[in-house]
Structures are given as structure tokens and as C-alpha cells.
Motif scaffolding. Structure first.
Motif, PDB file in Angstrom:
ATOM      1  N   ILE A 249      53.282  26.172  63.789  1.00  0.00           N
ATOM      2  CA  ILE A 249      52.946  25.217  62.735  1.00  0.00           C
ATOM      3  C   ILE A 249      52.476  25.986  61.506  1.00  0.00           C
ATOM      4  CG2 ILE A 249      51.555  23.202  62.105  1.00  0.00           C
ATOM      5  CD1 ILE A 249      51.644  24.161  65.744  1.00  0.00           C
ATOM      6  N   ALA A 250      53.171  25.805  60.404  1.00  0.00           N
ATOM      7  CA  ALA A 250      52.814  26.482  59.159  1.00  0.00           C
ATOM      8  C   ALA A 250      52.237  25.469  58.175  1.00  0.00           C
ATOM      9  CB  ALA A 250      54.035  27.164  58.547  1.00  0.00           C
ATOM     10  N   TRP A 251      51.105  25.807  57.545  1.00  0.00           N
ATOM     11  CA  TRP A 251      50.518  24.977  56.505  1.00  0.00           C
ATOM     12  C   TRP A 251      50.517  25.761  55.198  1.00  0.00           C
ATOM     13  CZ3 TRP A 251      46.641  25.686  53.002  1.00  0.00           C
ATOM     14  CH2 TRP A 251      46.259  24.560  52.241  1.00  0.00           C
ATOM     15  N   GLY A 252      50.766  25.060  54.100  1.00  0.00           N
ATOM     16  CA  GLY A 252      50.688  25.666  52.786  1.00  0.00           C
ATOM     17  C   GLY A 252      50.267  24.642  51.757  1.00  0.00           C
ATOM     18  N   PRO A 253      49.909  25.075  50.569  1.00  0.00           N
ATOM     19  CA  PRO A 253      49.507  24.126  49.525  1.00  0.00           C
ATOM     20  C   PRO A 253      50.634  23.206  49.087  1.00  0.00           C
ATOM     21  CG  PRO A 253      49.716  26.345  48.638  1.00  0.00           C
ATOM     22  CD  PRO A 253      49.813  26.467  50.120  1.00  0.00           C
ATOM     23  N   ASN A 254      51.879  23.589  49.387  1.00  0.00           N
ATOM     24  CA  ASN A 254      53.033  22.739  49.110  1.00  0.00           C
ATOM     25  C   ASN A 254      54.106  23.043  50.143  1.00  0.00           C
ATOM     26  OD1 ASN A 254      54.542  25.115  48.112  1.00  0.00           O
ATOM     27  ND2 ASN A 254      53.147  24.963  46.359  1.00  0.00           N
ATOM     28  N   ARG A 255      55.184  22.274  50.133  1.00  0.00           N
ATOM     29  CA  ARG A 255      56.225  22.413  51.152  1.00  0.00           C
ATOM     30  C   ARG A 255      56.894  23.777  51.085  1.00  0.00           C
ATOM     31  NH1 ARG A 255      61.818  21.315  52.093  1.00  0.00           N
ATOM     32  NH2 ARG A 255      62.161  20.466  54.189  1.00  0.00           N
TER      33      ARG A 255
END
Length: 692
Positions: free
Chosen positions: A410-416
Motif C-alpha cells: 500500500i503506497a500513500w502520497g500527497p497525490n495520486r
């Protein structure tokens, strides 16, 4: 990934039994441990040494490997809870998680069931009942047939009235099983028979419903959460459109292209449906959306509701900063929801990739075995983060008795864009060997233009099948890298040689050093020429080759197993640190090359390996353990190449085994219903003129 502050951290139960296995069991244990809750694992004989068993405070054996004798035995699970003093049971997903009888049995035993009430499970667990409820509250529903009359002629008449293409869907269960696409009435009865057979095998219920098929569909779902005090909220939407054979591979939140107007319509429809059954605990309301253009407030329709935690719940956790398992436990203990709707916010974007034990290069053939190589979690980068949910460690056995999920990234970032970049970087560096996986396939998917641009739909993988194919393992560069790895291991093994003439460097008097390595990939064998000096190694085929400076080679392990990392050349002006370009793992039998998440296994040929086995093509063998669902072969029967001779049920899916060439059935060695092992011969062919 960010977290919401202020939630209490004292345990809501003193002890919790997890009635599941693999990554979800480990996931629940992680939250329970943080809350100070003692955990009890259950296991089958196939999972005796599994990670979830090792991580729990206590573990109880249920029975043999088949789920029907272990993880589906609600009586044994409740007995285990009683014997260990567990106050609650978390069912995870799959198995008994949507079984109302099991939920009732928990209540009768005085044990809290971490999930919705039995009546809500019943109402929403059957797709036909759920459709009727959706219609009653004014939620959008596709044209279809979900009546009780299941006669084939009645269903065929309803199909003609609905129009084609349409879907045949199992009334019970989920996970993409018991679903068939039908393009015309001439295909209907065969598809109906197949869907019913799979539904019966998967859910013990062969009833089906019919539904109009949306062209270029998107799969949207809303995470809802209710408590026992009448509070109900949503935690935004997820897009789960990237699927193969109705099985989700990529899930993300928020949905690409989502607008506030569409989100309002979507979430309100979901809340209406959940409210209609007075829903409590975690649930997911699923919709199909028209993907031929931008999302519209009137362009989606209700599909079903899953009355449990979903596999893809981590992307919702990532964008909200909430622990949904903690919420489940608090609600099951009678607490009110920790936050109101206005207090739940969405931050950034998250994408989840399901890493499964399947080989895309072999038609997604399931795999099993010991995990012999496993890299540590790979950082995603400065502007994003990676979470790994897994049920396996290095050295664990991946069994063939259950589904094929190995782990989730699972990758999270400030945008897609940042989340997607972080996910691809992680997949490029993730190494799992010993079993076949789809890591390389997923890494390539992260670069497909349609996916990158957010133009997702459930048929994207089929549309991009060519670009997603595994690169050629016999390219000069890849066999060159494998041969270089072999040479490095030779040098390491010979480094203690007392004489310079014992060093494996290909030294020749008055000539350039030259060596050769013979490698075999699948059925093809090549000889690779190597050139070695103190500065670099070069190897390849047909004038093309790989060149690796020795300063970029890093060796670990030995003498039985060597791990060799080949770094990228540093960029001008860089700090001198290098990314790993390829990983090589060598043992006595061969070398595994790992590059951008993909694995190629090269073996060392034996003298007899080149002899042709002329009878191999005449044997239809089981590719993995399973049960013979249908046998379409009788001795003396003439067949053509591609004819389906056997349908094998394995790892919750049907696998069609076909004739490799024209011929005549010489012998059948199995019968319908028989359990077989991998490599068992099922049918033998002989040439059509094969009078002996």
C-alpha cells in the motif's frame, strides 16, 4: 501514513480470537497488540508453522488443511474461543465472515462477533435480497432478474428480455466467483451451468441472478461504518476497477476523476442502503459506474454490499489516518463511533497492489512452495510511504490449499501521482523467490498510460495484455547478467585457491580472458561467453551483451547460496549512492535474476536435459493440486488441439486443461470428483493414426 490523534488505546476486550489466517490474521493481531488485547490464532495442519500462529499469544489447531475441515468449522472455532477464554471473535474476510449462522452461534455462546448483526448479513449477503432493498430506498439499480424461480428456461427467457451482453452472478458469496459474461443466447446455457457449478463449489448455493452488463465499467465502492447506537458514517470511496477474472488486483482511494457532486450522490446512496438494514460495524457498498466518460452523479448503479472488512481497507486507512480494525473492535464492544461524519477527512491518495502467488507468463498459473528469497520492505521515496500487509516471512511455506494472496503493498502520497510512483518503486525492488508471483506484472501495470492517467475500467488488463507480458528472459542483457552472477560466485568460491591457476577468471596466455556459462530457461538452452578483467565483467549473446563494472557488484552470503546486487551506475553529480538494478540469487541448481520485480530462473543444464521427451505432449497433467470438476475425455475419442479435456477446481478457481495437439484419447486416469496432486497424469493422447 498519517494517523488521527485522540483515540483511546486501552483494550476494549481482554482477549480476541481471529477466525482466519494469513495477512488479515496478522493485520488484526497488530491492532489488538497495540490495544493491549491478548490474541488467539487458529490454524489448520497446512498452517501449523504460519506467521499468524507465531505472532498470536495462543494458537489452537482446528483440523486438516481443507477449509471445510478447519477454517469453516464454526463449532471448532467457538470451542477454541471457550477453551482459551476469548471474549470476541474477529472473522477477518472470507471463510465465516459473512455467515449469519456463525454470528448467531457466537452470540449464543456469549462471545462478541466483530461484525454486523446476523439479520444484516442475511439481508445483504444474498444479492437478490440486497437488490430489492436498494430499490426500496431509491438507490440506482441495473435492470436484471433476481427472482426465486431458477429453472433454466425461465432464466433464459429473462435474459432475452434484459438483453445482451449480460452477467450471470451467483446469488451467494463474492470474490468474483460464480460470475459469467454472456454475449448471446447461444452461449447462455453453457455459461449458466458453469456459473452454477462454481457457485455451488464456492458457496454451497448454486442460485444465480442476471444483470445487464455495463460496457467499460468501473467498480466503485463506499466504506461505511455503523455502531449499535444508530450512528452511521462513510469513509469516502475506493476504486477497484483493475481486475483480472473478476478478482481485484489494484485498489485506490480516492477514485480517479471523482468530483464532489458524484461523491455526494455515491456516498448518500450507500448510506441509504446501510441504514435500511440498521447496519453496524464495517461494511462496503459496491457500485458499477459507466466508464465511457467522466463520472456522473447519475452514472452508477448498486451491485452488492459486503458485510465485512474488505481486503482493500488499508487504502481507506491511509487517506483517513484511521485504524478500521480498532473501530470494529470498539463498535463490537458497544462503544459509539469514535468520530462523526464532519470529523472524518481525506488526505492525499493511496494505492494498494495485491501480490499473489500466480505466474502471469503461464496463464496466471497458481504457485505454492517455500519462500526462499524475500527482500526487506523497500522505501517508497521522500514524498510517499509504503505499508506491507503480509502473512508470510522468509522460509515460510505458501500452501496450495487456500487463496493465492501473498501480501499487499500500500503506497500513500500527497497525490495520486506520488502514490503511484512510490508503489512502482517498491515493486521494482521487491524480491520474492521460491514461489511465482505477479510482482513484475504489477510493476509494469504502474507504467501503463491508461492506468497512470486514471482512465481505469475493469477491462483495462485485457486491453493492455500485450504491454503487460513478461519481457524476454533470453535477451542478451538478461542472460548476460545471469552469467555474470555465475562468474562472480565462481570467483568467490575460488578466492581461497592457493595457486593463481585455480582462479576461475578465464586467464589465457597472450589472449583476452574468456569463459563460458551454459544456462537453461524453461526448455531453451544457451551458451553465454564471458570476458573478465579487474575492472569489469561482460557477457552476452550474438554481439550484444551486458557490461557491469566490478565496483557496482555487491556480494552477500555463500558458499551454498549467494546473493549478488548489481547497482545502477551513479548519475553525474550524485552522492555516489546507487539504486539496485538487478538482484541475483545463486545456488547449486541455478541462478534467479530479479529485475524490476520480475524473476527469471536459469538452471544449469545436465547432460541428459537436452534429450527430447517425445511423450510429454501426449500427457495432460494437473498443473497444481485440485479436484476434477469435469472430465470430457473417453478412450477412443478424437480431439483437436485446444479442446478442453479436463476442468480442474483448484485454489477456488476453475482451470481448463486442453489437448496440446490433435489426437485420440488413449487413456483416462481420473474420474470426476477425484482429488489430484500437481503433475499427476490425468489423460493420455496418441496420434490419430496411432494404430500400434
Amino acid at each position: 501514513m498519517h494517523e488521527k490523534p485522540g483515540l483511546r488505546e486501552q483494550g476494549v476486550f481482554k482477549s480476541l480470537l481471529i477466525a482466519n489466517r494469513g495477512e488479515i490474521a496478522c493485520r488484526v493481531i497488530r491492532t489488538a497488540r497495540r490495544l493491549g488485547i491478548k490474541t488467539v490464532a487458529v490454524y489448520s495442519d497446512a498452517d501449523r508453522a504460519a506467521k499468524h500462529v507465531r505472532e498470536a499469544d495462543h494458537a489452537v489447531r482446528l483440523g486438516p488443511a481443507p477449509a471445510r475441515d478447519s477454517y469453516l468449522r464454526g463449532d471448532l472455532i467457538i470451542q477454541a474461543a471457550r477453551e482459551t477464554g476469548a471474549e470476541a471473535i474477529h472473522p477477518g474476510y472470507g471463510f465465516l465472515s459473512e455467515n449469519p449462522e456463525f454470528a448467531e452461534s457466537c452470540a449464543q455462546a456469549g462471545i462478541a462477533f466483530v461484525g454486523p448483526r446476523p439479520d444484516a448479513i442475511r439481508d445483504m449477503g444474498l444479492k437478490d435480497r440486497a437488490k430489492a432493498i436498494a430499490v426500496s430506498v431509491g438507490a440506482p439499480v441495473l435492470p436484471g432478474y433476481w427472482e426465486s424461480d431458477q429453472q433454466p428456461e425461465v432464466l433464459a427467457k429473462a435474459a432475452a428480455a434484459i438483453g445482451f451482453p449480460l452477467l450471470i452472478k451467483a446469488v451467494a458469496g463474492g470474490g468474483g466467483r460464480g460470475i459469467r459474461i454472456v454475449e448471446g443466447l447461444d452461449q447462455f446455457h453453457a455459461a449458466l451451468e458453469s456459473a452454477r457449478r462454481e457457485a455451488a463449489a464456492s458457496f454451497g448455493d448454486d442460485r444465480v441472478m442476471l444483470e445487464k452488463l455495463v460496457l467499460r465499467p468501473r467498480h466503485l465502492e463506499v466504506q461505511v461504518f455503523g455502531d449499535q447506537h444508530g450512528n452511521l458514517v462513510h469513509l469516502f470511496e475506493r476504486d477497484c476497477s483493475i481486475q483480472r477474472r473478476r478478482q481485484k488486483l489494484i485498489e485506490e482511494a480516492p477514485a480517479p476523476g471523482m468530483t464532489e457532486a458524484v461523491r455526494e450522490s455515491l456516498t448518500q446512496a450507500a448510506l441509504k442502503i446501510a441504514k435500511a438494514v440498521n447496519y453496524s460495524n464495517a461494511g462496503t457498498v459496491e457500485f458499477v459506474a459507466d466508464g465511457t466518460g467522466p463520472l456522473r452523479p447519475d452514472g452508477f448503479w448498486f451491485l452488492e454490499m459486503n458485510t465485512r472488512l474488505q481486503v482493500e481497507h488499508p487504502v481507506t486507512e491511509a487517506i483517513t489516518g484511521l485504524d478500521l480494525v480498532e473501530w470494529q473492535l470498539r463498535v463490537a464492544a458497544g462503544e459509539a463511533l469514535p468520530l462523526s461524519q464532519t470529523e472524518i477527512t481525506l488526505t492525499g491518495a493511496a494505492i494498494e497492489a495485491r501480490i499473489v502467488a500466480e505466474d502471469p507468463a503461464k496463464g496466471f498459473l497458481p504457485s505454492a512452495g517455500r519462500i526462499t528469497g524475500l527482500t526487506p520492505d523497500v522505501p517508497a521515496g521522500a514524498d510517499s510511504s509504503i505499508r506491507i500487509d503480509t502473512g508470510f516471512d522468509l522460509g515460510d511455506i505458501f500452501p496450495d490449499a487456500y487463496d493465492s494472496l501473498v501480501e499487499k503493498a500500500i503506497a500513500w502520497g500527497p497525490n495520486r501521482a506520488a502514490a503511484l510512483s512510490g508503489l512502482q518503486a517498491h515493486l521494482h525492488g521487491r524480491v520474492v523467490t521460491g514461489i511465482d508471483t505477479n510482482i513484475g506484472y504489477l510493476a509494469r501495470l504502474c507504467g501503463v498510460a491508461g492506468f497512470v492517467n486514471g482512465a481505469v475500467h475493469t477491462g483495462l488488463l485485457e486491453d493492455e495484455s500485450i504491454s503487460l507480458q513478461k519481457p524476454d528472459g533470453l535477451s542478451a542483457r538478461r542472460v548476460g547478467l545471469a552469467a555474470i552472477g555465475v562468474q562472480v560466485s565462481r570467483e568467490m568460491a575460488a578466492s581461497a585457491a592457493r595457486s593463481p591457476f585455480g582462479t576461475a577468471d578465464g586467464w589465457r596466455l597472450n589472449a583476452q580472458p574468456e569463459l563460458s556459462v551454459r544456462l537453461r530457461l524453461e526448455e531453451q538452452e544457451v551458451e553465454v561467453v564471458l570476458h573478465s578483467d579487474d575492472v569489469q565483467l561482460a557477457a552476452g549473446l550474438k554481439g550484444d551483451h551486458a557490461v557491469v563494472p566490478r565496483r557496482l557488484i555487491h556480494v552477500f552470503g555463500g558458499p551454498d547460496v549467494w546473493t549478488i546486487l548489481i547497482a545502477e551506475s551513479p548519475r553525474p553529480g550524485s552522492s555516489g549512492e546507487h539504486d539496485v538494478a538487478a538482484t541475483l540469487m545463486l545456488d547449486a541448481a541455478g541462478v534467479s535474476l530479479v529485475e524490476q520485480g520480475e524473476v527469471w530462473r536459469y538452471t544449469f543444464p545436465r547432460p541428459e536435459a537436452s534429450a527430447d521427451n517425445l511423450e510429454a505432449a501426449d500427457e495432460i497433467k494437473a498443473p497444481l493440486p485440485g479436484k476434477i470438476a469435469i472430465l470430457r475425455a473417453e478412450p477412443g475419442q478424437k480431439v483437436q488441439a485446444g479442446d478442453v479435456l479436463v476442468i480442474l477446481e483448484a485454489m477456488k478457481m476453475e482451470h481448463a486443461l486442453t489437448a496440446s495437439r490433435d489426437g485420440v484419447i488413449a487413456e483416462t486416469l481420473v474420474h470426476e470428483g477425484r482429488q489430484v496432486k500437481a503433475a499427476d497424469v490425468l489423460v493420455r493422447l496418441e496420434p490419430q493414426d496411432g494404430a500400434s
